[in-house]
Design an enzyme around this catalytic site. Structure first.
Site, PDB file in Angstrom:
ATOM      1  N   SER A 177      74.404  -8.113  -0.204  1.00 50.46           N
ATOM      2  CA  SER A 177      73.990  -6.827  -0.745  1.00 50.46           C
ATOM      3  C   SER A 177      72.540  -6.537  -0.364  1.00 50.46           C
ATOM      4  O   SER A 177      71.658  -7.366  -0.544  1.00 50.46           O
ATOM      5  CB  SER A 177      74.122  -6.852  -2.275  1.00 50.46           C
ATOM      6  OG  SER A 177      73.707  -5.628  -2.820  1.00 50.46           O
ATOM      7  N   GLY A 178      72.309  -5.341   0.175  1.00 46.65           N
ATOM      8  CA  GLY A 178      70.969  -4.949   0.583  1.00 46.65           C
ATOM      9  C   GLY A 178      70.681  -5.220   2.038  1.00 46.65           C
ATOM     10  O   GLY A 178      69.577  -4.932   2.514  1.00 46.65           O
ATOM     11  N   ASN A 229      69.459  -4.110  -3.987  1.00 45.80           N
ATOM     12  CA  ASN A 229      69.725  -2.932  -3.156  1.00 45.80           C
ATOM     13  C   ASN A 229      69.831  -1.714  -4.046  1.00 45.80           C
ATOM     14  O   ASN A 229      70.528  -1.745  -5.066  1.00 45.80           O
ATOM     15  CB  ASN A 229      71.039  -3.145  -2.376  1.00 45.80           C
ATOM     16  CG  ASN A 229      71.301  -2.030  -1.378  1.00 45.80           C
ATOM     17  OD1 ASN A 229      70.468  -1.135  -1.201  1.00 45.80           O
ATOM     18  ND2 ASN A 229      72.448  -2.067  -0.752  1.00 45.80           N
ATOM     19  N   SER A 241      73.785  -0.166  -3.389  1.00 45.17           N
ATOM     20  CA  SER A 241      74.700  -1.271  -3.088  1.00 45.17           C
ATOM     21  C   SER A 241      76.150  -0.835  -3.266  1.00 45.17           C
ATOM     22  O   SER A 241      76.521  -0.233  -4.276  1.00 45.17           O
ATOM     23  CB  SER A 241      74.400  -2.448  -4.022  1.00 45.17           C
ATOM     24  OG  SER A 241      75.329  -3.486  -3.817  1.00 45.17           O
ATOM     25  N   SER A 242      76.981  -1.131  -2.252  1.00 47.94           N
ATOM     26  CA  SER A 242      78.421  -0.839  -2.350  1.00 47.94           C
ATOM     27  C   SER A 242      79.047  -1.868  -3.275  1.00 47.94           C
ATOM     28  O   SER A 242      78.994  -3.064  -3.011  1.00 47.94           O
ATOM     29  CB  SER A 242      79.082  -0.905  -0.978  1.00 47.94           C
ATOM     30  OG  SER A 242      78.556   0.062  -0.116  1.00 47.94           O
ATOM     31  N   GLY A 254      79.203  -9.164   1.397  1.00 46.46           N
ATOM     32  CA  GLY A 254      78.884 -10.395   2.084  1.00 46.46           C
ATOM     33  C   GLY A 254      79.041 -11.566   1.125  1.00 46.46           C
ATOM     34  O   GLY A 254      79.397 -11.401  -0.052  1.00 46.46           O
TER      35      GLY A 254
END
Length: 1107
Positions: A107-108, A157, A160-161, A387
């Site tokens: 993330s990020g 992030n 972030s998704s 990730g």
């Protein structure tokens, strides 16, 4: 010769990690850092792109960059995400291979932005056209919608998704996009009800409250204040750089472009508002007779508003929060819910409501962007998924995410090796097996249908009896204790090992990226993901179309007693489908890395990057690529790049490219074990060989540059010399021409001078001859004239003598006749001459008087009183009469210039003079002031438009006066309006009519003789308007007001004329009482202004300043 750039030109660090020498983790990270410091955020590992998040905007994504990378070889330019996107798109269009782009990273790291760049590049390079542009715009605009509903601010992030996204973009045979299909994986729905410290809920909640209009919020029964909603964290409600209001407008516009109807958008926003309201519902315990606790809603206002939004009966939903019905075959058992269970049911409903809305949203987007044709389509997939995650506290979500990354790593290694093997076989190179770590054993530990962790978790959830996270951990310790990649406190103790870093309620898995410690707390509940059937049925009863679609299991006619699949089972099936889909496509990889945890530019944290390099398996990827041959290149570009190193291939090789490369390498004496010849490519084993070629090329280029400079300088000097020689010839020719022109001009000038002198001499000679001839002629003429003159004078003297003689006779005769006549006339003249002389004299005197009066006439001004004095006493009467006639005449002339309005004004001024001259001390100061009439601009001022409309006749006078209060003598401002029929008093601020008095009801007006503005309006007894009594008013324009009142009353024949009484003491009728108003001279203390004071019930005393 066309100059072509290459990956190896102007290289900062090493652009392709396969060429890194020596290869180690330290050199790998140092190379990334060196390129990052120079804003080179992309690096290759063969065909894999490593993307570093710069945390700032870079000018490498312009339209010019798109054209630069369009239709170029992958290694032809410096590393860029556009190169990978172009390679994938060209393989899909020209080779008819379905492609997929796998974007991974924590993330990020910039995964979402990378997917946007890939999609924007493909949209830019594919075909144009109205329908194609519409499809491209819909595909691109689906991103803002999904980001609003599926992204959130985390500690790592700001965007972030919180879900995995896979989009298949479908193309026709020309490479133009036809549509797409989006698949979503594992939305982090637990974020809806609880967010870690420093993080936010999904963006849409904040965007709605910040960007919606007040009317929309009112319809949704929402307030703009974030602190009023329990589901929204307050410590990170606002984020620097995020404009939630602007983002909401962008999302609304994107939804419109994608194809959402207005009623659909409204329904979605109503569900978002319902989730916020749901979080505010709180419960309190209530004891029942049987001793069990029952939950009740504390404040039903939020419950009521939520039910109104969704069209649900409040009692139905309230019961669903208090009771749970369990059905088993033919039996139904209803149990009460305590407060903790009620809160669990509330949060479960909120999570299910939001996650099902998100799934519906994805399906609705798919309906809009799906391809309309049924012909065979080419597909490019873009995978943007979590990730590998290693937190301090890892739970079920991290376990599922890391399982997915294990599967992606497995397929990555398999596809990379397969691609290497296929290329070696295709090129005819001997393939040697490469040893690498196969993580299939870890995937089997997790997904095995019998002894896998997910299978045991599902089995534990389905098992009757008491099921807890501890029982699940006990089962893992029993089944997986001997597995080499599984660790727990119990399995360690059984092996007589102690690890104090491993708590009792945790287990550890050795992933390909490292060891991860998982806390089993919440595993069972999150895997169950249960929503009570009572809540599903309550939702289905809603009068809201979208709610019915989201909860189909609530339909009483379709009751299904089968237990719904668990979250782990669903995700495992989705991952399996995804892996099968990816295996059918040609993979392209983007590995995203974030350089620091501060989200700041120009900061590179070695330890953090090293951690990501490890769990992304990048070093292993490099080793796989370098296991055989580190570098490969087609013969043509290889020969084109290095042909200057051999005299036989320079400058042009006329044979096949492969033979040219063979000649080149043999001439350079490169060892045979360092390279191999494929069918279309040259394979180089060691990067040192490539760098040797590059160094030789650099030296050769320097020599060639020196040679080119030498030839260029020689050519430049020769060109300069030839130019000077040509210039000298031109200058000489122009000089000779100039000299001849000057010589010719000199000769010509001399000839002209000689010619001019000769012509002058001839002209002077002719002039002398003409002058002599003229003098002779003039002499003859003069002599002749003198002779004729002498003769004429002689004749004149003779004629004069004869005329004189004749005149003398005539004079003598006339004198005689005159004498004779005078003798006869003298007798008659003596009788009448005196009278005629007198009349003549008088006539001359009067004529002289009139002419003198004409010169001394005064001006035409009527106020000019000057007049000349009479010079003759006998004309005094005539003189005064003429003065009177002249004054009347000039007054008539002056009046003829007046307009009707000016005449009326002067008539009013004349009336004021008759009324107040020598009677009112205020009058002299009013003479110079014009009567305007309207002092408040009642027709223009919007404040008094309503008042102006109430008055029927034309307003003759409008001014602000003070109405005197009999109680204290103070004035209240009123608007005084006068028309032909009535006078009106209105409030100055509001324009409301306070009194209206018809003019026939007004009998007289009282004023004082002093220098004040007080006047009293006396009303006729018995009149309807006299019920409140007379009016005592004060105004600075008293003279004008009373004059207009008087003139208006005098102009009407229907009513008696208004009387004007001027006195320093008069009576005023206030309702039933008569009050005396008395005017006195003021004392020095208050001599500056007029004041009115009440002395007693019958006396008002007005103090007027001394004159």
């Amino acid at each position: 010769m066309e100059v072509k750039t290459s990956l190896l030109d102007n290289m900062i660090g090493v652009g392709d990690m396969v060429l890194l020498e020596p290869l180690s983790e330290e050199s790998f990270i140092e190379n990334l850092k060196k390129r990052f410091d120079h804003n080179e955020i992309y690096t290759y590992i063969g065909s894999v792109v490593i993307s570093m998040n710069p945390y700032k905007s870079l000018s490498i994504y312009s339209a010019e960059k798109v054209e630069e990378y369009r239709n170029r070889n992958f290694y032809e330019l410096s590393p860029h995400i556009y190169a990978l996107a172009d390679e994938a798109y060209r393989s899909l269009r020209h080779q008819d291979k379905d492609q997929c782009i796998l974007i991974t990273g924590e993330s990020g790291a910039g995964k979402t932005e990378a997917s946007k760049f890939v999609m924007s590049y493909v949209a830019a390079v594919c075909g144009k056209g109205q329908e194609v542009n519409k499809v491209k715009e819909q595909l691109l605009q689906s991103n803002p919608v999904l980001e609003a509903f599926g992204n959130a601010k985390t500690v790592r992030n700001d965007n972030s998704s919180r879900f995995g996204k896979y989009m298949d973009i479908e193309f026709d045979f020309k490479g133009d996009p036809l549509g797409g299909v989006i698949s979503n994986y594992l939305l982090e729905k637990s974020r809806v009800v609880k967010q870690p410290r420093g993080e936010r809920n999904f963006h849409i909640f904040y965007q709605l409250l910040s960007g919606a209009s007040d009317d929309m919020l009112k319809k949704l029964k929402l307030d703009r204040d974030f602190s009023k909603y329990n589901y929204l964290s307050l410590d990170s409600a606002t984020v620097n750089g995020l404009d939630d209001a602007a983002s909401f407008r962008t999302v609304r516009n994107a939804m419109q472009i994608v194809g959402f109807m207005e009623d659909e958008v409204q329904s979605i926003l109503e569900l978002i508002a319902a989730v916020l309201k749901l979080g505010n519902i709180e419960f309190k315990p209530e004891s029942r007779v049987n001793g069990f606790d029952e939950s009740r809603v504390k404040d039903k206002n939020d419950l009521k508003e939520m039910c109104e939004l969704l069209g649900i009966e409040q009692s139905v939903l309230e019961r669903a929060f208090s009771f749970r019905t369990v059905e088993a075959k033919m039996e139904k058992v209803s149990t009460t819910l305590n407060v903790a269970q009620a809160y669990y049911a509330r949060d479960a409903l909120a999570k299910n409501l939001y996650s099902r809305l998100f799934t519906w949203l994805v399906n609705r987007i798919n309906e809009s962007i799906k391809a309309q044709t049924k012909t065979r389509k080419k597909v490019m997939g873009v995978l943007d998924i979590y990730g590998f995650e290693i937190f301090e506290d890892n739970s079920f979500e991290q376990f599922i995410i890391n399982y997915c990354n294990e599967k992606l790593q497995q397929i990555f290694i398999e596809l990379t090796l397969r691609e290497e093997q296929e290329e070696y076989i295709r090129e005819g190179i001997e393939w040697t097996n490469i040893e690498y770590f196969n993580n299939a054993i870890i995937c089997d530990l997790i997904e095995n249908n019998k002894n896998g962790i997910l299978a045991m978790l599902d089995e534990e959830c389905l098992r009757p009896g008491t099921v807890t996270d501890e029982t699940f951990l006990d089962k893992l310790n029993t089944v997986c204790a001997e597995h080499q990649h599984f660790e727990s406190r119990l399995s360690k103790n059984s092996k007589f090992l102690t690890d104090h870093s491993l708590p009792h309620n945790c287990f550890r898995i050795q992933h390909y990226a490292g060891k991860v410690l998982y806390r089993v707390e919440g595993f069972v509940d999150k895997n169950n993901d249960l929503l009570y059937r009572d809540l599903s049925q309550a939702m289905y009863k809603a009068n809201h179309n979208l709610i019915k679609l989201l909860f189909p299991e609530g339909n009483p006619a379709k009751v299904n007693l089968k237990r719904p699949p668990t979250a782990g089972f669903q995700f495992r099936a989705s991952v399996g489908t995804l892996m099968k889909n990816l295996l059918t496509k040609n993979p392209n990889y983007i590995r995203c890395i974030k350089p620091n945890d501060k989200k700041a530019a120009h900061i590179f944290t070695d330890s953090l990057v090293c951690h990501q390099v490890r769990y992304l398996g990048l070093m292993e990827n490099v080793r796989v690529r370098r296991a055989g041959y580190a570098f490969r290149q087609a013969y043509e570009p290889c020969l084109e790049r290095y042909k200057m190193l051999c005299k036989q291939t320079w400058p042009h090789w006329k044979g096949p490219a492969r033979e040219g490369v063979e000649v080149l390498l043999s001439d350079l004496q490169v060892p045979a074990e360092e390279f191999a010849y494929g069918r279309s490519k040259i394979f180089i084993r060691n990067p040192r060989t490539l760098f040797f070629l590059e160094e030789k090329r650099r030296q050769c280029l320097e020599d060639l540059a020196a040679l080119i400079q030498k030839i260029y300088r020689g050519w430049k000097c020769r060109t300069h010399f030839l130019l000077l020689k040509k210039s000298q010839v031109v200058v000489a020719a122009w000089y000779r021409r100039f000299a001849q022109q000057k010589k010719y001009q000199k000769i010509r000038c001399s000839a002209l001078v000689v010619q001019s002198f000769i012509r002058g001499w001839k002209a002077r000679k002719l002039l002398r001859e003409l002058k002599h001839k003229k003098r002779c002629e003039e002499a003859v003429t003069t002599i002749s004239a003198y002779w004729h003159g002498t003769q004429a004078r002689w004749e004149l003297r003779r004629l004069k003598k004869e005329a004189w003689n004749k005149h003398a006779v005539s004079v003598i005769w006339a004198a005689w006749l005159g004498t004779k006549v005078r003798r006869e006339y003298r007798k008659f003249f003596r009788a009448n001459a005196g009278k005629k002389i007198y009349d003549f004299t008088i006539q001359r005197i009067i004529q002289k008087y009139y002419l003198g009066l004409k010169k001394t006439m005064p001006s035409m001004s009527p106020i000019d009183k000057s007049w000349s004095t009479c010079p003759y006493g006998f004309l005094d009467g005539t003189h005064q009469e003429l003065r009177r006639i002249f004054h009347l005449w000039r007054c008539k002339k002056y009046r003829s210039q007046f307009t009707e309005e000016k005449k009326a004004t002067y008539e009013e001024k004349l009336a004021a003079s008759e009324l107040f001259k020598d009677k009112k001390a205020l009058y002299p100061s009013s003479v110079s002031q014009p009567f305007k009439g309207d002092y408040v601009e009642i027709t223009k001022n919007p404040k008094y438009q309503k008042l102006n409309s109430l008055v029927e006749d034309k307003v003759l006078l409008a001014d602000v006066v003070s109405k005197i209060n009999r109680a204290n003598g103070k004035g209240t401002p009123r608007i005084f309006l006068l028309t032909k029929k009535c006078l009106v008093l209105a409030d100055q601020k509001t324009g409301q009519v306070k009194a209206s008095v018809p003019l026939p009801d007004l009998s007289s007006v009282f004023v004082s003789t002093q220098n004040d503005g007080f006047f009293a309006l006396k009303l006729r007894e018995g009149a309807t308007s006299a019920a409140k009594g007379d009016y005592l008013l004060s105004s600075d324009r008293l003279i004008e007001i009373i004059t207009k009142l008087y003139c208006t009353g005098a102009a009407s024949a229907e009513r008696n004329q208004i009387k004007i009484d001027i006195s320093d003491e008069f009576l005023v009728q206030f309702k039933q009482d008569k009050v005396c108003v008395k005017f006195i001279q003021g004392t020095p203390k208050n001599s500056n202004s007029v004041s009115c004071k009440r002395k007693n019930n019958r006396l008002l005393e007005v103090s007027v300043p001394s004159p």
